[in-house]
Design an enzyme around this catalytic site. Structure first.
Site, PDB file in Angstrom:
ATOM      1  CG  HIS A 115      -1.992  -1.035   1.152  1.00 17.07           C
ATOM      2  ND1 HIS A 115      -2.367  -1.792   2.230  1.00 17.07           N
ATOM      3  CD2 HIS A 115      -2.755  -1.457   0.108  1.00 17.07           C
ATOM      4  CE1 HIS A 115      -3.324  -2.635   1.845  1.00 17.07           C
ATOM      5  NE2 HIS A 115      -3.566  -2.454   0.568  1.00 17.07           N
ATOM      6  CD  GLU A 156      -0.395   0.541   4.443  1.00 12.83           C
ATOM      7  OE1 GLU A 156       0.271  -0.504   4.502  1.00 12.83           O
ATOM      8  OE2 GLU A 156      -1.637   0.553   4.304  1.00 12.83           O
ATOM      9  NE  ARG A 190      -6.455   0.162   0.596  1.00 17.36           N
ATOM     10  CZ  ARG A 190      -6.178  -0.559   1.692  1.00 17.36           C
ATOM     11  NH1 ARG A 190      -5.459  -0.056   2.648  1.00 17.36           N
ATOM     12  NH2 ARG A 190      -6.633  -1.798   1.797  1.00 17.36           N
ATOM     13  CG  HIS A 211       0.323  -3.937   5.337  1.00 17.91           C
ATOM     14  ND1 HIS A 211      -0.703  -3.719   4.441  1.00 17.91           N
ATOM     15  CD2 HIS A 211       0.860  -5.139   4.982  1.00 17.91           C
ATOM     16  CE1 HIS A 211      -0.780  -4.722   3.604  1.00 17.91           C
ATOM     17  NE2 HIS A 211       0.153  -5.609   3.899  1.00 17.91           N
ATOM     18  CD  GLU A 238      -1.903  -3.050   8.956  1.00 18.77           C
ATOM     19  OE1 GLU A 238      -1.433  -1.900   8.821  1.00 18.77           O
ATOM     20  OE2 GLU A 238      -2.596  -3.587   8.074  1.00 18.77           O
TER      21      GLU A 238
END
Lengths: 228, 375
Positions: B109, B112, B167, B237, B311
C-alpha cells in the site's frame, strides 16, 4: 473505544488537554437487534502530545450507545486523573496567546508535511484542528465506521474575530474499515474556556445519516456560527 | 546478467519520464526530485532515519549489492503497470546446506511509508551485524532472506509526486476514469468474496480478476515457484500496531493457528520491551476486519506455514504520515519482533533433523534413479 476520546476531546474543548486511547481495560457489548448496540468500557488514556513529559495516564469509564447502526453515538463518559482544570486553563490561554501572534496569512499547505513533520510554531494549529475534527469524527462514528485525522490539507482562513480564533480549514479523515480518505471542510471558533463552535461539510460517497443520540449532561450543543 | 540488470535499471528510471503519461506528472516529479534528492553519494551517508523516494531506493539497492558482494544479490521480479522494474534483494551466505527462505515485502500500500523504511532498515541490520552478532549469524547460516523493499512502486512514486495518501496501484480502469487496484485484495484466495469491492473507485477495489495486476503476478509467480523452500512470509504495512495471522476471508483458523498466535505473541512481547509500544496479535478477521485476496492469506493457503501481516506504528495519531523522527524507534522495535519470529522459525526447522532427513531422502531417490537407469 476510539470514539470516546473524540467525544471527550470535543466536550473538554481544550487543545492543550487532548487525550488519546491508551488501553482498554474492560469491555462489554450488548446488542439488541431492534434497538441498537450498547458498549460499556473502562479504558486508560494518554496525552496526545508525547512531548508532555509526565506519565499522565487518565482512567475513564464510559457507556456508548449506537441506535440501529446510526452515527453520532450517545456517550456518557467520566475520567479521573487528568490535568487539573487550572493548569489546563493556563495552558490553553498560553496557546491562545501564541496563536494570536501567528502571522497571517499563514504560509502553509499541508500539516504535517509528507514526512510527518510539523513546525513547532504550527503545532497549536494542528492541536486546534484536531479538536475541531474530534467533533466531526464523533458525529460520523458508527458501530462499523471509525475515523482518524490524517492530515490538514489546507488552511483557508486563520484570523481573530473579536477575541475568538476563527479557523477555516480542510482536513483529511481516514476511515478505517473502508480505508477511504474523506476531505472535510471545517470552520470553528475558539476562545479558551468557552465551548467550541463547529460547522463542517464532508465530501462523501454516502449521504449523512440521522444521529443516534444527543449530547449528555451540561455540555453545550453545537450551534451554527452566527458571525460567518 | 549484470549488464542486463543495469539496462533494466536505467529503463526503470528513464521510461516513465520519457513516455510522460501525463506531461505535467513528469514535470512535477522532476521538480520534487530537485527539492528532495539529498547530496548522498555513498552508502556510508545513506540515512535510514529518513524517507526516501523511489529513485534513491533503486540506487540504494545497487549500492548495497556492491558493498556486500557474495552476500547480497539483486534480482528482477517483474514490471509494474507503469513499466517500472521490481527488484528484490537476496541475502544469502554461500553454504553447502540446503536453505529455507524468509520472504519479506514492504509497501504493497503506497501511503504506508514506514514499511519500505523498515525493509531498508532490516537489510542494513542483517548486513552490518551478521559477522559479529551470533543471533543473526546463525540465522544466515541456514536461512536466506528475500526482501522486496517496495512492492507497489507506481503507487509509492505517486505518493511522492501527487497524493501522499494514495493506497492502490496505478492501473487504469473504465476507460481511464478510475485508477488503481488494491494489490492486497488481488491475490488468488477467496478473491473478491468479502471485504473488497468490485467498484474501481473504491480503495479496496479487488481488480478485474484474481492476480489481474502485473505487480501481484510478479510476486505470486515467484513465491509460488519457491514455495517448497519458503517457511516464513512477512508482509509489512501500517498503521495499527498489529501482528495479524490468517485469515481475513473467514473466521475459520489455519491448521497451525495456535502456534502462529504463540509465536506472534512472543514477538509482540519482544517488541514491547524495546520502547514500550503495545501491539495486538490475532487473526485478521478477529481483530481487524474481513478481507479477501490478501497476500498473507494466499501465502498460507499455498502451504507457507508462518505467514504474518505486520501493521506498524502508530495507532492513529499521525497514521500513515508517521513523522520521520519515529523511524528509528519503530524500526528498532519491529526488528526485535521479526528476529523473535525468525528465532522460533529457525528452532523449528533447524534444531529438528528435518534438514538431514531431506538430504538423505534426496540421496536415496537419486540412488534409486541411477539403479533403474542401469537396468
Amino acid at each position: 473505544a476510539r470514539s470516546k476520546p473524540h467525544f471527550f476531546n470535543f466536550r473538554a474543548g481544550s487543545p492543550s488537554a487532548l487525550r488519546v486511547l491508551a488501553a482498554v481495560l474492560e469491555g462489554r457489548a450488548t446488542v439488541n437487534p431492534k434497538k441498537g448496540c450498547q458498549v460499556d468500557l473502562v479504558f486508560t488514556t494518554d496525552h496526545y502530545n508525547p512531548e508532555v513529559g509526565e506519565e499522565h495516564l487518565g482512567k475513564c469509564s464510559a457507556r456508548v450507545f449506537f441506535r440501529n447502526q446510526k452515527p453520532r453515538p450517545a456517550i456518557n463518559v467520566t475520567c479521573t486523573r487528568l490535568i487539573e482544570k487550572n493548569k489546563r486553563q493556563e495552558e490553553d490561554y498560553l496557546l491562545y496567546k501564541h496563536m494570536k501572534q501567528l502571522k497571517t496569512p499563514l504560509d502553509v499547505t499541508s500539516i504535517p508535511d509528507s514526512h510527518g513533520h510539523i513546525d513547532p510554531s504550527l503545532k497549536p494549529i494542528w492541536d486546534l484542528a484536531f479538536l475541531g475534527s474530534s467533533y466531526v469524527m464523533w458525529e460520523k462514528t458508527t458501530q462499523f465506521l471509525h475515523y482518524y485525522m490524517a492530515q490538514i490539507s489546507s488552511v483557508n482562513q486563520w484570523k481573530t474575530n473579536d477575541d475568538t480564533i476563527d479557523f477555516d480549514y480542510t482536513v483529511l479523515l481516514h476511515e478505517f474499515s473502508t480505508q477511504e480518505i474523506i476531505p472535510c471542510r471545517i470552520h470553528l471558533g475558539w476562545y479558551p474556556g468557552k465551548p467550541l463552535k463547529v460547522k463542517y461539510h464532508c465530501q462523501e460517497l454516502q449521504t449523512p445519516e440521522e444521529a443516534s443520540g444527543t449530547e449528555e449532561g451540561s455540555a453545550v450543543a453545537p450551534t451554527e456560527l452566527n458571525n460567518f | 546478467m549484470k549488464p542486463l540488470l543495469g539496462t533494466l535499471y536505467l529503463l526503470g528510471i528513464l521510461v516513465p519520464e520519457g513516455l510522460g503519461y501525463d506531461g505535467s506528472l513528469a514535470q512535477t516529479r522532476r521538480g520534487i526530485l530537485e527539492e528532495t534528492v539529498s547530496p548522498w553519494r555513498s552508502l556510508d551517508t545513506y540515512s535510514y532515519t529518513k524517507y526516501h523516494p523511489m529513485e534513491e531506493i533503486y540506487q540504494w539497492m545497487v549500492q548495497i549489492t556492491e558493498k556486500y558482494p557474495g552476500v547480497v544479490t539483486q534480482h528482477f521480479l517483474g514490471m509494474t503497470y507503469e513499466t517500472r522494474p521490481m527488484y528484490y534483494l537476496k541475502i544469502s551466505q554461500p553454504s553447502a546446506n540446503h536453505k529455507k527462505i524468509i520472504w519479506m515485502d514492504c509497501g504493497i500500500h503506497a501511503r504506508e511509508w514506514i514499511a519500505p523504511a523498515f525493509c531498508q532498515w532490516f537489510v542494513k541490520e542483517i548486513l552490518q551485524n551478521y559477522k559479529d552478532n551470533p543471533r543473526i549469524g546463525r540465522l544466515l547460516r541456514n536461512l536466506d532472506f528475500y526482501v522486496l523493499p517496495v512492492l507497489n512502486i507506481d503507487g509509492y512514486v505517486y505518493t511522492w509526486t501527487t497524493d501522499r495518501l494514495w493506497r492502490k496501484s496505478r492501473s487504469s480502469h473504465n476507460n481511464g476514469t478510475c485508477f488503481g487496484t488494491d494489490l492486497n485484495r488481488n491475490f488468488n484466495v477467496a478473491w473478491c468474496s468479502i471485504g473488497a469491492s468490485k467498484d474501481c473507485h473504491e480503495l479496496t477495489f479487488c481488480g478485474t480478476g484474481p492476480v489481474s495486476e502485473p505487480e501481484t503476478k510478479a510476486v505470486s509467480s515467484f513465491v509460488e515457484s519457491q514455495k517448497e523452500s519458503i517457511v516464513c512470509f512477512l508482509t509489512m504495512h501500517s498503521y495499527g500496531q498489529l501482528i495479524l495471522t490468517p485469515y481475513g476471508y473467514t473466521k475459520n483458523k489455519s491448521s497451525n493457528h495456535e502456534e502462529l498466535i504463540q509465536v506472534g505473541q512472543k514477538a509482540a512481547n519482544a517488541l514491547k520491551k524495546k520502547h514500550g509500544t503495545n501491539y495486538r496479535v490475532g487473526s485478521s478477521a478477529d481483530i481487524l476486519y474481513t478481507t479477501s485476496g490478501s497476500s498473507r492469506d494466499w501465502a498460507r493457503d499455498i502451504g507457507i506455514p508462518f505467514s504474518y501481516t505486520f501493521e506498524l506504528r502508530d495507532n492513529g495519531t499521525y497514521g500513515f504520515i508517521l513523522p520521520a523522527s519515529q523511524i528509528q524507534a519503530t524500526c528498532e522495535e519491529t526488528m526485535e519482533a521479526v528476529l523473535s519470529v525468525l528465532d522460533d522459525v529457525y528452532e523449528k526447522y533447524w534444531d529438528s533433523n528435518s534438514a538431514v532427513k531431506m538430504t538423505s531422502r534426496a540421496m536415496v531417490l537419486g540412488l534409486l534413479v541411477s539403479f533403474r537407469s542401469v537396468f
